[in-house]
Design an enzyme around this catalytic site. Structure first.
Site, PDB file in Angstrom:
ATOM      1  N   ILE A  35      35.610 -17.765 -39.706  1.00 48.44           N
ATOM      2  CA  ILE A  35      36.299 -18.139 -40.943  1.00 48.44           C
ATOM      3  C   ILE A  35      35.229 -18.368 -41.999  1.00 48.44           C
ATOM      4  CG2 ILE A  35      37.906 -19.764 -42.031  1.00 48.44           C
ATOM      5  CD1 ILE A  35      39.197 -18.015 -39.867  1.00 48.44           C
ATOM      6  N   HIS A  36      34.843 -17.267 -42.648  1.00 48.88           N
ATOM      7  CA  HIS A  36      33.804 -17.303 -43.677  1.00 48.88           C
ATOM      8  C   HIS A  36      34.479 -17.382 -45.047  1.00 48.88           C
ATOM      9  CE1 HIS A  36      34.611 -13.013 -44.384  1.00 48.88           C
ATOM     10  NE2 HIS A  36      34.651 -12.900 -43.064  1.00 48.88           N
ATOM     11  N   CYS A  37      33.807 -17.011 -46.111  1.00 51.78           N
ATOM     12  CA  CYS A  37      34.313 -17.206 -47.479  1.00 51.78           C
ATOM     13  C   CYS A  37      35.675 -16.569 -47.747  1.00 51.78           C
ATOM     14  CB  CYS A  37      33.306 -16.676 -48.497  1.00 51.78           C
ATOM     15  SG  CYS A  37      31.800 -17.648 -48.573  1.00 51.78           S
TER      16      CYS A  37
END
Length: 95
Positions: free
Chosen positions: A14-16
């Site tokens: 769950i990145h940007c």
């Protein structure tokens, strides 16, 4: 209050971009949505706070919802955390 567990399936975690999509959807909810991982927890109101949980593929999170239509909302956010977001693979850009 309703809670559910989810396992992050996105290969990049769950990145940007996934965080932005999750938080954007949470902003429309009039109640409270909290995500916990290990000893850390945050309300889904800030992309940076969600990113700070460092949720990699395979991480188990607990989602807690308080407010109207809790069961449906909790299930929706469980689905979001288990989504394979189909953003282009950075290695394939320009090929």
């Amino acid at each position: 209050m309703v809670s559910a567990k989810a396992v992050v399936t996105n290969s990049a975690g769950i990145h940007c971009r996934p965080s932005a999509k999750i938080v954007e959807e949470a902003r429309d909810y009039p109640g409270t949505i909290t995500v916990a991982h290990g000893n850390e927890a945050t309300e889904l109101g800030s992309v940076l706070e969600l990113i700070s949980l460092a949720l990699e593929q395979g991480a188990e999170v607990s989602i807690t919802v308080e407010g109207p239509d809790e069961e449906r909302v909790c299930e929706r956010f469980r689905e979001l955390f288990e989504t394979h977001f189909d953003f282009p693979d950075a290695r394939s850009v320009g090929e």
